[in-house]
Design a protein around this motif. Structure first.
Motif, PDB file in Angstrom:
ATOM      1  N   VAL A 156     -18.138  21.403  33.557  1.00  0.00           N
ATOM      2  CA  VAL A 156     -18.254  20.542  34.753  1.00  0.00           C
ATOM      3  C   VAL A 156     -19.537  20.836  35.516  1.00  0.00           C
ATOM      4  CG1 VAL A 156     -17.199  20.006  36.994  1.00  0.00           C
ATOM      5  CG2 VAL A 156     -15.759  20.224  34.958  1.00  0.00           C
ATOM      6  N   VAL A 157     -19.876  22.109  35.653  1.00  0.00           N
ATOM      7  CA  VAL A 157     -21.101  22.468  36.374  1.00  0.00           C
ATOM      8  C   VAL A 157     -22.325  21.895  35.672  1.00  0.00           C
ATOM      9  CG1 VAL A 157     -22.601  24.396  37.006  1.00  0.00           C
ATOM     10  CG2 VAL A 157     -20.152  24.510  37.473  1.00  0.00           C
ATOM     11  N   SER A 158     -22.340  21.943  34.378  1.00  0.00           N
ATOM     12  CA  SER A 158     -23.469  21.372  33.632  1.00  0.00           C
ATOM     13  C   SER A 158     -23.599  19.875  33.898  1.00  0.00           C
ATOM     14  CB  SER A 158     -23.291  21.639  32.138  1.00  0.00           C
ATOM     15  OG  SER A 158     -23.273  23.016  31.871  1.00  0.00           O
ATOM     16  N   LEU A 159     -22.484  19.189  33.892  1.00  0.00           N
ATOM     17  CA  LEU A 159     -22.505  17.746  34.170  1.00  0.00           C
ATOM     18  C   LEU A 159     -22.941  17.459  35.596  1.00  0.00           C
ATOM     19  CD1 LEU A 159     -19.227  16.639  32.333  1.00  0.00           C
ATOM     20  CD2 LEU A 159     -21.580  16.112  31.695  1.00  0.00           C
ATOM     21  N   LEU A 160     -22.458  18.272  36.547  1.00  0.00           N
ATOM     22  CA  LEU A 160     -22.854  18.069  37.946  1.00  0.00           C
ATOM     23  C   LEU A 160     -24.352  18.256  38.127  1.00  0.00           C
ATOM     24  CD1 LEU A 160     -19.928  19.825  39.904  1.00  0.00           C
ATOM     25  CD2 LEU A 160     -20.480  17.386  39.897  1.00  0.00           C
ATOM     26  N   ASP A 161     -24.881  19.288  37.486  1.00  0.00           N
ATOM     27  CA  ASP A 161     -26.317  19.512  37.602  1.00  0.00           C
ATOM     28  C   ASP A 161     -27.102  18.320  37.040  1.00  0.00           C
ATOM     29  OD1 ASP A 161     -25.845  21.939  38.751  1.00  0.00           O
ATOM     30  OD2 ASP A 161     -26.104  23.090  36.890  1.00  0.00           O
TER      31      ASP A 161
ATOM     32  N   GLU B  25     -30.221  13.348  38.131  1.00  0.00           N
ATOM     33  CA  GLU B  25     -30.377  11.900  37.920  1.00  0.00           C
ATOM     34  C   GLU B  25     -30.381  11.158  39.250  1.00  0.00           C
ATOM     35  OE1 GLU B  25     -28.093   8.214  35.621  1.00  0.00           O
ATOM     36  OE2 GLU B  25     -27.328  10.269  35.479  1.00  0.00           O
ATOM     37  N   LEU B  26     -29.459  11.570  40.157  1.00  0.00           N
ATOM     38  CA  LEU B  26     -29.403  10.918  41.484  1.00  0.00           C
ATOM     39  C   LEU B  26     -30.688  11.150  42.265  1.00  0.00           C
ATOM     40  CD1 LEU B  26     -27.777   9.410  43.648  1.00  0.00           C
ATOM     41  CD2 LEU B  26     -26.795  11.635  44.344  1.00  0.00           C
ATOM     42  N   GLU B  27     -31.193  12.326  42.220  1.00  0.00           N
ATOM     43  CA  GLU B  27     -32.429  12.658  42.953  1.00  0.00           C
ATOM     44  C   GLU B  27     -33.604  11.861  42.404  1.00  0.00           C
ATOM     45  OE1 GLU B  27     -34.338  14.468  46.041  1.00  0.00           O
ATOM     46  OE2 GLU B  27     -32.210  14.637  45.522  1.00  0.00           O
ATOM     47  N   SER B  28     -33.645  11.738  41.134  1.00  0.00           N
ATOM     48  CA  SER B  28     -34.743  10.981  40.513  1.00  0.00           C
ATOM     49  C   SER B  28     -34.652   9.501  40.874  1.00  0.00           C
ATOM     50  CB  SER B  28     -34.691  11.180  39.004  1.00  0.00           C
ATOM     51  OG  SER B  28     -35.633  10.352  38.363  1.00  0.00           O
ATOM     52  N   TYR B  29     -33.453   8.997  40.881  1.00  0.00           N
ATOM     53  CA  TYR B  29     -33.289   7.571  41.186  1.00  0.00           C
ATOM     54  C   TYR B  29     -33.666   7.279  42.629  1.00  0.00           C
ATOM     55  CZ  TYR B  29     -31.336   2.964  40.299  1.00  0.00           C
ATOM     56  OH  TYR B  29     -31.170   1.614  40.121  1.00  0.00           O
TER      57      TYR B  29
ATOM     58  N   ILE C 158     -23.974   6.547  39.807  1.00  0.00           N
ATOM     59  CA  ILE C 158     -24.348   7.982  39.797  1.00  0.00           C
ATOM     60  C   ILE C 158     -23.506   8.747  40.797  1.00  0.00           C
ATOM     61  CG2 ILE C 158     -26.213   9.602  40.259  1.00  0.00           C
ATOM     62  CD1 ILE C 158     -28.159   7.420  39.292  1.00  0.00           C
ATOM     63  N   ARG C 159     -23.341   8.187  41.974  1.00  0.00           N
ATOM     64  CA  ARG C 159     -22.534   8.866  42.995  1.00  0.00           C
ATOM     65  C   ARG C 159     -21.074   8.982  42.547  1.00  0.00           C
ATOM     66  NH1 ARG C 159     -24.611   6.186  48.716  1.00  0.00           N
ATOM     67  NH2 ARG C 159     -26.652   7.246  48.774  1.00  0.00           N
ATOM     68  N   ARG C 160     -20.627   7.937  41.885  1.00  0.00           N
ATOM     69  CA  ARG C 160     -19.243   7.957  41.409  1.00  0.00           C
ATOM     70  C   ARG C 160     -19.033   9.096  40.415  1.00  0.00           C
ATOM     71  NH1 ARG C 160     -17.284   3.880  37.033  1.00  0.00           N
ATOM     72  NH2 ARG C 160     -19.410   4.400  36.595  1.00  0.00           N
ATOM     73  N   LYS C 161     -19.938   9.229  39.459  1.00  0.00           N
ATOM     74  CA  LYS C 161     -19.836  10.323  38.498  1.00  0.00           C
ATOM     75  C   LYS C 161     -19.867  11.668  39.208  1.00  0.00           C
ATOM     76  CE  LYS C 161     -22.073   7.832  34.699  1.00  0.00           C
ATOM     77  NZ  LYS C 161     -23.263   7.805  33.793  1.00  0.00           N
TER      78      LYS C 161
ATOM     79  N   GLU D  86     -17.088  16.445  41.022  1.00  0.00           N
ATOM     80  CA  GLU D  86     -16.876  17.372  42.132  1.00  0.00           C
ATOM     81  C   GLU D  86     -15.388  17.582  42.377  1.00  0.00           C
ATOM     82  OE1 GLU D  86     -19.046  15.688  45.331  1.00  0.00           O
ATOM     83  OE2 GLU D  86     -20.903  16.740  44.836  1.00  0.00           O
ATOM     84  N   ASN D  87     -14.605  16.506  42.270  1.00  0.00           N
ATOM     85  CA  ASN D  87     -13.150  16.653  42.424  1.00  0.00           C
ATOM     86  C   ASN D  87     -12.572  17.563  41.339  1.00  0.00           C
ATOM     87  OD1 ASN D  87     -13.207  14.973  44.626  1.00  0.00           O
ATOM     88  ND2 ASN D  87     -12.646  13.114  43.469  1.00  0.00           N
TER      89      ASN D  87
END
Length: 812
Positions: A296-301, A306-310, A460-463, A468-469
Motif C-alpha cells: 500500500v505504501v508503494s502505491l501511495l507514493d 502522479e498527483l503532484e506532477s499533474y 488520482i485523488r480517488r486512488k 489511504e483508507n
C-alpha cells in the motif's frame, strides 16, 4: 526326687494334663534348647549380615530427590488481551496443551528434556576416587572439561585425572586392553584417539591448595546425549495434584543440587514452549500485515507523485456539489471493493493452509481479516487445537497409535467442514464483489461527465483516498497485533521452585533389616539342619519325644576319672546324684518287670546293650546289679561280652575262668560263679577271650547257664556287646524278660535313635526300654523325669574285635 510310673506301653504318666496348660513347658524347653545350642550360629550370621549391610550401604550411591510445582492455566491475561488473542486466532478455550495429561507427556518428552539439557552443562560427570568408593561430585572439582563436541572416542569413556601442578595434569584411559597414561597442559585441546576437549584448571591462587589437590585422584566421564537423556527421563516423575491443575515434578539424582537445577531449567523450558505457538501466530500475522502495508505504501507514493506532477502541469477547477457527490460515492464503493478483494485473498490463503498444511505448520494465517465470523474463528481454533494435541501425543507415541489415528480422523473431518464453509464464503463474497462492481461502474460513468482535466485529478485523488483508507485499516490491525504481542505471557507458571526433599535411597534401615534377616534365616536354616542331623538329645524328656519306646531313666554325667573298683558309684557314693539316678531306674525297672507274667520263683532276666560302643553299658550293668543287691535282691551279672569283657575289671575280679569255660564244657557252672564285695551280688565273668565268641553265644549250653541263674537268683543281668557292630545281643535277647538300651548323650543323635526305633518296630528284640546316660548337670534342670541333681561322670568306650570292628575302650 520325682518318680514317674509307666503305662503298659512303657510311656511315663505325666503329672500335668497338657490340655490344661496355657504354655506347653515341654515345647518351651525344646525351643530354649534350640536357641541355647545355636545362639552362636545365629549371632555370627546375623552379625555377618549386618557387616555386609554396612559395607553395601557404604558402597551403594546415595540418591536424593528434588520437587517443583507448575500451575497450568494460571489465567494471568486481561479481558482485552483475550479479545486481541482471539483476533489472532488463538483461543485458549480450545488449546489442548492445557489439558493436564497432555502436559505431563510434554514435560516427559524427549524433545523437551533434550532442550533442557542443551541449556545445562551436564555432558561431563566428575568423580572423586576414595579408598572404598568413588563419589560423584557436581561443582566442587578444581578443573572443568569443556568442548562443543567432545569427539566420538570420548563419549562413554571413563578418564582418570591427577593434577601434577598448576600447569599440567596426567590423564589415564583405556584403549582396548591397554591402559594409557599421558601428560597434558591445562588449556590445551586434546585431539588424540578421537578426543576433542580441553581441561581447564579453576583459578587457584594458594600453593597449599595445589599441594592438597595433588593428593586426590579424580575421574570424569563424557556422557553420550542418548544415555543422559534416558537417565533423566527415567528419573523424572510427574503427578497431578487432585482437584487442581498443578503438576508436581520429582527428579531423583545422586546430587541434589543437580536435580534442583534440572527441574528449574525444565520448568523454564516448558514455559517457553507454552508461549512459543502464540508468539509464532503473532509473528506470522505481523509479517502478513507488514507485507500488505509495504504494498500500500508503494502505491501511495506512486499516486502522490502522479498527483503532484499533474498539478504542476494543469490548472485544477473546483467541482460542483453534484460532481463531488459522484466522486465520494465512487471512492466509497471502490474502498468496499478493495476490502472484498482482501477478504477473498485471505480466504484463498486460508484454503491453501487447510489443504497444504503439514504437522509442523500450525499457524492459521490472516485470520484477523475475517472479523465478525465467529463460526469460522471457532472452527479454525478447533482445527488448530487438534493439530497441537496430535503433536503433543507424538512426543510419546507413534503414527500407528490408535489415539493418533483417531485425532487424524477428527482433523480430516474438521478440514472438510472448514473447506466447505470457505467455499460457501467465497461464493458469498463473489456475489458481494459483483454488486459492488456494479455500483463502481455506475458512478464511474457519472464521473465521466466531468471535464477530462478535472476528471483525471479526481481519479488520482480517488486512488489516493482509497489506499489511504486501506493503509489506515492495516495500521490499526498492526497496532492491535503489537499490543497482542506484548500481552502474550505464559499462562503456565512455576508456583514452587525446585527444592531438595532429602535422601530417598538407599533405605538404610530397610537394608540393615533385610541383610540381618537374611543372615538370621541362613543361620536358622543351618541350625535346623544341624538340629536334625547332628544335634544330640540331652534330656530324658527329649528322648521320650523322639521314640515310642519306654524310657526308664537318665543317668547324670560323672566327670571324675574312674579307676578299677570305682565303677560302683551308686554304692560307694550313696548320696550322690548318680546313685539317686540308679535308684530311680531300679524303681521303674521293678515296676516294669512286675507287669510281666512269669512263673513264681523264676528270676527276672535283664539284657543290657547299646547301639554303639562307648555308651556306658558296662557301667550301667554294674550299678544296676549293685543297686538291686543292696535292696536285698539276689543278683548275678553275666558278662556275655566275649569279645571285650569288662565286668571283672569293674568289680576287681579275676577272669581266669568264666562263661567261655562253661560253654566249651571245661568247667561246671559252680566253678565260674564269683562273689563280690556286696553280699547279694555275684558275677560270672566272660573268661578267656575265644576266637569264635559269637558262635559260642549260640551254644545250647547258654540255656543251661540261664536256667541255673533263674533258679538261684532274683535278678539276672546279661551284659552284652553293642548291638550295632555285633549281633550277640540279638541272640541273647530271646532269654531276657526285658532289654535295656543304654544311650550316651554324646551319641544320642536322632539318627541313632531312629536305629533303635527300627529294632523295636521290626520286633528284632522283645520288651525294650531305654536309659539315657551322661546327662550334663545343667541339662538335669530340663529333664522330664527329673532323675539326679547335678553330678555326673565322663564316659568312653572302645572295642577291638577279631572281626575287624574296632572302637575305643569303654570307661564306664
Amino acid at each position: 526326687m520325682i518318680l514317674y510310673l509307666f503305662e503298659p506301653k512303657f510311656k511315663a504318666f505325666p503329672l500335668v494334663n497338657k490340655k490344661d496348660q496355657i504354655i506347653d513347658l515341654e515345647d518351651f524347653s525344646t525351643y530354649l534348647k534350640f536357641l541355647r545350642k545355636n545362639a552362636l550360629i545365629l549371632l555370627v550370621f546375623g552379625g555377618l549380615g549386618l557387616i555386609i549391610a554396612l559395607f553395601y550401604v557404604h558402597r551403594v550411591p546415595e540418591i536424593y530427590a528434588s520437587k517443583a510445582q507448575i500451575l497450568l492455566n494460571s489465567g494471568d491475561v486481561y479481558d482485552y488481551q483475550k479479545g486481541l488473542l482471539k483476533g489472532l486466532g488463538v483461543d485458549n478455550s480450545y488449546q489442548s496443551y492445557n489439558k493436564t495429561e497432555s502436559q505431563k507427556r510434554v514435560l516427559q518428552s524427549s524433545s523437551l528434556i533434550n532442550s533442557t539439557l542443551d541449556r545445562l552443562g551436564f555432558d561431563v560427570s566428575y568423580f572423586i576416587v576414595g579408598r572404598i568408593r568413588t563419589t560423584e561430585v557436581f561443582e566442587n572439582t578444581p578443573f572443568r572439561v569443556e568442548s562443543d563436541h567432545f569427539g566420538g572416542g570420548a563419549y562413554g569413556r571413563l578418564f582418570g585425572l591427577r593434577i601434577l601442578d598448576s600447569n599440567s595434569y596426567s590423564l589415564t584411559f583405556n584403549l582396548g586392553e591397554e591402559q594409557v597414561v599421558r601428560e597434558y597442559k591445562f588449556g590445551d585441546r586434546i585431539l588424540d584417539h578421537g578426543f576433542n576437549f580441553t581441561v581447564n584448571l579453576v583459578t587457584i591462587k594458594s600453593p597449599k591448595i595445589i599441594e592438597e589437590i595433588k593428593k586426590t585422584s579424580y575421574e570424569f566421564q563424557v556422557n553420550p546425549r542418548g544415555a543422559l537423556l534416558q537417565r533423566f527421563q527415567g528419573s523424572l516423575s510427574i503427578q497431578s495434584l487432585e482437584w487442581t491443575s498443578i503438576l508436581e515434578l520429582t527428579l531423583s539424582d545422586r546430587i541434589p543440587e543437580r536435580a534442583s537445577m534440572f527441574l528449574d531449567t525444565l520448568s523454564a523450558t516448558y514455559i517457553d514452549y507454552t508461549v512459543e505457538n502464540k508468539r509464532a501466530v503473532n509473528e506470522n500475522t505481523q509479517a502478513f500485515i507488514e507485507k500488505q502495508i509495504g504494498e500500500v505504501v508503494s502505491l501511495l507514493d506512486e499516486i502522490e507523485r502522479e498527483l503532484e506532477s499533474y498539478r504542476e502541469t494543469r490548472a485544477i477547477l473546483d467541482l460542483s456539489k453534484e460532481e463531488s457527490e459522484y466522486f465520494e460515492k465512487l471512492v466509497e464503493y471502490e474502498s468496499q471493493l478493495n476490502e472484498v478483494n482482501l477478504r477473498l485473498s485471505s480466504i484463498k490463503s486460508l484454503e491453501d493452509y487447510m489443504v497444504n498444511t503439514s504437522d509442523k505448520m500450525m499457524l492459521p494465517p490472516s485470520l484477523y481479516i475475517l472479523e465478525g465470523d465467529l463460526y469460522l474463528k471457532e472452527s479454525i481454533n478447533e482445527f488448530y487445537s487438534l493439530q497441537i494435541e496430535r503433536n503433543n501425543r507424538l512426543f510419546n507415541s507413534t503414527e500407528n497409535n490408535p489415539y493418533i489415528i483417531e485425532i487424524d480422523a477428527k482433523i480430516d473431518r474438521q478440514r472438510k467442514n472448514v473447506l466447505t464453509y470457505l467455499e460457501n464464503s467465497t461464493r458469498a463474497f463473489e456475489e458481494q464483489k459483483r454488486a459492488v462492481e456494479v455500483a463502481v461502474n455506475k458512478y464511474t460513468e457519472k464521473v465521466k461527465s466531468i471535464p477530462k482535466s478535472q476528471r483525471e485529478i479526481l481519479n488520482i485523488r480517488r486512488k489516493l483516498q482509497i489506499h489511504e483508507n486501506l493503509y489506515t485499516f492495516l495500521l490499526e490491525r498492526k497496532a492491535e497485533t503489537v499490543i497482542a504481542e506484548a500481552s502474550i505471557i505464559p499462562e503456565t507458571k512455576v508456583i514452587e521452585s525446585a527444592r531438595t526433599i532429602g535422601l530417598i535411597a538407599p533405605n538404610k534401615n530397610r537394608i540393615y533389616g533385610t541383610f540381618v534377616l537374611v543372615g538370621l534365616l541362613i543361620g536358622i536354616s543351618l541350625s535346623v539342619i544341624r538340629w536334625f542331623l547332628i544335634d544330640r538329645v540331652e534330656s530324658v524328656k527329649e528322648l521320650m519325644g523322639l521314640t515310642p519306646i519306654s524310657v526308664i531313666g537318665g543317668v547324670v554325667q560323672y566327670l571324675e576319672k574312674k579307676d578299677d573298683g570305682e565303677y560302683l558309684i551308686s554304692v560307694n557314693q550313696p548320696k550322690s546324684a548318680l546313685a539317686e539316678s540308679y535308684r530311680a531306674i531300679r524303681v521303674n525297672l521293678e515296676f516294669t518287670l512286675g507287669e510281666m507274667e512269669k512263673k513264681p520263683g523264676i528270676a527276672n532276666k535283664i539284657l543290657v546293650t547299646s547301639i554303639l560302643p562307648g555308651e556306658g553299658k558296662t557301667f550301667t550293668s554294674s550299678n544296676i546289679g549293685a543297686i538291686l543287691s543292696i535292696a536285698h535282691k539276689r543278683t548275678v551279672i553275666l558278662d556275655f561280652d566275649l569279645h571285650k569283657p569288662k565286668i571283672h575289671r569293674a568289680l576287681q575280679l579275676d577272669n581266669k575262668v568264666g562263661i567261655t569255660n562253661f560253654l566249651i564244657g571245661t568247667e561246671p557252672v559252680e566253678n565260674i560263679v564269683k562273689g563280690t564285695q556286696l553280699p547279694n551280688l555275684d558275677v560270672i565273668s566272660a573268661g578267656p577271650i575265644p576266637p569264635n565268641g559269637s558262635e559260642l553265644v549260640m551254644s545250647k549250653r547258654v540255656a543251661d547257664l540261664i536256667r541255673f541263674c533263674e533258679e538261684n537268683y532274683d535278678y539276672v543281668i546279661l551284659d552284652t556287646p553293642p548291638i550295632g557292630p555285633i549281633s550277640d545281643a540279638l541272640v541273647l535277647s530271646s532269654y531276657a524278660d526285658a532289654s535295656l538300651f543304654v544311650i550316651n548323650v554324646n551319641n544320642a543323635t536322632r539318627r541313632n535313635i531312629r536305629s533303635i526305633n527300627e529294632f523295636w518296630e521290626n520286633k528284632s528284640i522283645g520288651k525294650v526300654a531305654l536309659i539315657l546316660n551322661g546327662i550334663r548337670k545343667k541339662r538335669m534342670l530340663y529333664s522330664y523325669t527329673g532323675y539326679g541333681y547335678g553330678y555326673g561322670y565322663g564316659l568312653g568306650y572302645g572295642y577291638g574285635y577279631g572281626y575287624g570292628q574296632e572302637y575305643k575302650d569303654e570307661e564306664s
